[in-house]
Write an enzyme that holds these catalytic residues in place. Structure first.
Site, PDB file in Angstrom:
ATOM      1  N   GLY A  10      -6.546  -7.436   1.273  1.00  0.00           N
ATOM      2  CA  GLY A  10      -6.179  -6.535   2.372  1.00  0.00           C
ATOM      3  C   GLY A  10      -7.421  -5.953   3.019  1.00  0.00           C
ATOM      4  O   GLY A  10      -8.406  -5.694   2.341  1.00  0.00           O
ATOM      5  N   ASP A 128      -6.773   1.808  -2.209  1.00  0.00           N
ATOM      6  CA  ASP A 128      -6.001   2.288  -3.368  1.00  0.00           C
ATOM      7  C   ASP A 128      -6.864   3.043  -4.387  1.00  0.00           C
ATOM      8  O   ASP A 128      -6.334   3.778  -5.208  1.00  0.00           O
ATOM      9  CB  ASP A 128      -5.330   1.107  -4.096  1.00  0.00           C
ATOM     10  CG  ASP A 128      -4.437   0.287  -3.172  1.00  0.00           C
ATOM     11  OD1 ASP A 128      -3.942   0.856  -2.177  1.00  0.00           O
ATOM     12  OD2 ASP A 128      -4.243  -0.912  -3.448  1.00  0.00           O
ATOM     13  N   ARG A 163      14.172  20.796   7.796  1.00  0.00           N
ATOM     14  CA  ARG A 163      14.531  19.589   7.046  1.00  0.00           C
ATOM     15  C   ARG A 163      13.586  19.372   5.874  1.00  0.00           C
ATOM     16  O   ARG A 163      12.478  19.920   5.863  1.00  0.00           O
ATOM     17  CB  ARG A 163      14.407  18.348   7.947  1.00  0.00           C
ATOM     18  CG  ARG A 163      15.467  18.227   8.991  1.00  0.00           C
ATOM     19  CD  ARG A 163      15.105  17.096   9.936  1.00  0.00           C
ATOM     20  NE  ARG A 163      16.190  16.827  10.866  1.00  0.00           N
ATOM     21  CZ  ARG A 163      16.030  16.239  12.045  1.00  0.00           C
ATOM     22  NH1 ARG A 163      14.821  15.894  12.451  1.00  0.00           N
ATOM     23  NH2 ARG A 163      17.063  16.003  12.807  1.00  0.00           N
ATOM     24  N   GLU A 222       4.160   4.343  -3.078  1.00  0.00           N
ATOM     25  CA  GLU A 222       5.016   3.138  -3.021  1.00  0.00           C
ATOM     26  C   GLU A 222       5.292   2.567  -4.417  1.00  0.00           C
ATOM     27  O   GLU A 222       6.314   1.931  -4.639  1.00  0.00           O
ATOM     28  CB  GLU A 222       4.377   2.064  -2.139  1.00  0.00           C
ATOM     29  CG  GLU A 222       3.022   1.565  -2.663  1.00  0.00           C
ATOM     30  CD  GLU A 222       2.382   0.478  -1.799  1.00  0.00           C
ATOM     31  OE1 GLU A 222       2.953   0.092  -0.769  1.00  0.00           O
ATOM     32  OE2 GLU A 222       1.280   0.020  -2.189  1.00  0.00           O
TER      33      GLU A 222
HETATM   34  O1  F6P Z   1      -4.237  -2.941  -1.715  1.00  0.00           O
HETATM   35  C1  F6P Z   1      -4.175  -2.349  -0.466  1.00  0.00           C
HETATM   36  C2  F6P Z   1      -2.753  -2.315   0.032  1.00  0.00           C
HETATM   37  O2  F6P Z   1      -2.745  -1.671   1.298  1.00  0.00           O
HETATM   38  C3  F6P Z   1      -1.751  -1.659  -0.912  1.00  0.00           C
HETATM   39  O3  F6P Z   1      -1.817  -0.264  -0.891  1.00  0.00           O
HETATM   40  C4  F6P Z   1      -0.452  -2.243  -0.397  1.00  0.00           C
HETATM   41  O4  F6P Z   1       0.531  -2.296  -1.397  1.00  0.00           O
HETATM   42  C5  F6P Z   1      -0.858  -3.633  -0.001  1.00  0.00           C
HETATM   43  O5  F6P Z   1      -2.264  -3.623   0.213  1.00  0.00           O
HETATM   44  C6  F6P Z   1      -0.178  -4.129   1.254  1.00  0.00           C
HETATM   45  O6  F6P Z   1      -0.587  -5.442   1.469  1.00  0.00           O
HETATM   46  P1  F6P Z   1      -0.283  -6.293   2.770  1.00  0.00           P
HETATM   47  O7  F6P Z   1      -1.285  -5.897   3.806  1.00  0.00           O
HETATM   48  O8  F6P Z   1      -0.433  -7.697   2.331  1.00  0.00           O
HETATM   49  O9  F6P Z   1       1.113  -5.948   3.229  1.00  0.00           O
END
Ligand code: F6P
Length: 343
Positions: A10, A128, A163, A222
């Site tokens: 990423g 992360d 909210r 997440e």
């Molecule tokens: O590792 C970085 C990250 O942004 C994570 O936080 C996330 O789960 C993942 O990459 C998302 O990946 P992609 O860009 O493949 O959707």
């Protein structure tokens, strides 16, 4: 030396600052030549690259994304991959060393290739912040700043409507982004993968805040594992490297809050906004220092090592140290944040 750079996995704010500093240091200090492999390991495997000159890296420290492009191509599983074929590519194109800039998956590939004799050093990156052997990775500070800003906005609209606002943030299987952005925004509850929290407990915090006239802000990572579930929600299949695509827990938590408390609630999933745009000053400096260190490691032929941050010092770490499990949020950091939850 003739040195190849690649960015893989990423993207993340600060990648371009690494490229810039490594190239400038190499040209100014050693008269090195540089090439940039396109789209991560794929470019090295396919011999797809372009020359990187001083002109090409001008003004790059402030730019988000990566001028090299990236992908989640696996260096062993991709057709034409593997150490023998990749070593032949490097020899054919007369490349003496490679700087691989990436997260856990990329550095694991770099380590395997370095162990097999390829001249590779690493630079750790990820929003992360889950890599061991370095106190911080660049990209994290920018993600915190973006998420905090978004949460500040959620709070004003939340207060207007009275909210409960839920923000889902990235972070994969660790809660660093949730913890830091949630703390910065004054969240009333933070849910992270490392800590189980029941919906009864969460709703108690939410009701305490709501009953004193405030709009509760809940931050959920997440990778948070809902009670009763074995693992994090990942209903979107797998990414190119086979890892489950996380996401969706914010909606689930929001529904739970509304059903159990009757408080009108809304979810916002911040998603890739957290990875976009210009790096913060902190990330530009860290990435620049990592690029300089990586170039030094190439000249030391420290194959299999990477640049790392320890305190305020840039140090050398072996790639194996970074890959020895995930750097999780310690329990005492969560307990500290929890003091301010709810009431
Ligand atoms: O590792 C970085 C990250 O942004 C994570 O936080 C996330 O789960 C993942 O990459 C998302 O990946 P992609 O860009 O493949 O959707």
């Amino acid at each position: 030396m003739r040195i190849g750079l690649l960015t893989s996995g990423g993207d993340c704010p600060g990648l371009n600052a690494v490229i810039r500093s490594a190239v400038l240091h190499g040209i100014k200090s050693h008269s090195d030549e540089f090439v940039g492999f396109r789209a991560g390991w794929k470019g090295l495997i396919e011999g797809d690259y372009f020359d990187l000159t001083r002109q090409d890296v001008r003004g790059l420290a402030r730019e988000g994304g990566t001028i090299l492009g990236t992908s989640r191509t696996h260096p062993y599983n991709h057709p034409g991959g593997g150490p023998e074929a990749m070593a032949a590519q490097l020899e054919h194109h007369q490349i003496d060393g490679v700087i691989a800039i990436g997260g856990e998956g990329t550095l694991a590939g770099a380590k395997r290739l370095a162990d097999a004799g390829l001249p590779i050093v690493g630079v750790p990156k990820t929003i992360d912040n889950d890599l061991r052997a370095t106190d911080y990775t660049f990209g994290f500070d920018t993600a915190i700043s973006i998420a905090t800003n978004a949460m500040d906005r959620l709070r004003t609209t939340g207060e207007s409507h009275h909210r409960c606002m839920v923000a889902e943030v990235m972070g994969r299987h660790v809660g660093w982004i949730a913890l830091h952005s949630g703390m910065a925004a004054g969240a009333h509850a933070i849910l992270i993968p490392e800590q189980g929290v029941t919906m009864d407990q969460l709703c108690e915090w939410v009701e305490q805040v709501h009953s004193r006239g405030r709009s509760p802000l809940v931050v959920v990572a997440e990778g948070f594992i809902p009670e009763g579930a074995e693992e994090a929600l990942a209903g979107k299949g797998a990414d190119a490297s086979g890892r489950p695509r996380l996401g969706g827990v914010g909606e689930w938590v929001t529904q739970q809050i509304e059903d159990r408390t009757g408080i009108e609630s809304r979810n916002t999933t911040l998603g890739h906004i957290q990875r976009g745009g210009n790096p913060t000053g902190f990330d530009r400096v860290l990435a620049t220092r990592f690029g300089i260190k990586a170039l030094d490691l190439v000249h030391e032929q420290a194959w299999g090592d990477m640049a790392a941050l320890r305190g305020t010092e840039i140090v050398t770490a072996n790639l194996s140290a970074a890959l020895d499990g995930l750097k999780e949020v310690p329990a005492d950091r969560y307990e500290e944040a929890k003091i301010l939850f709810g009431r």
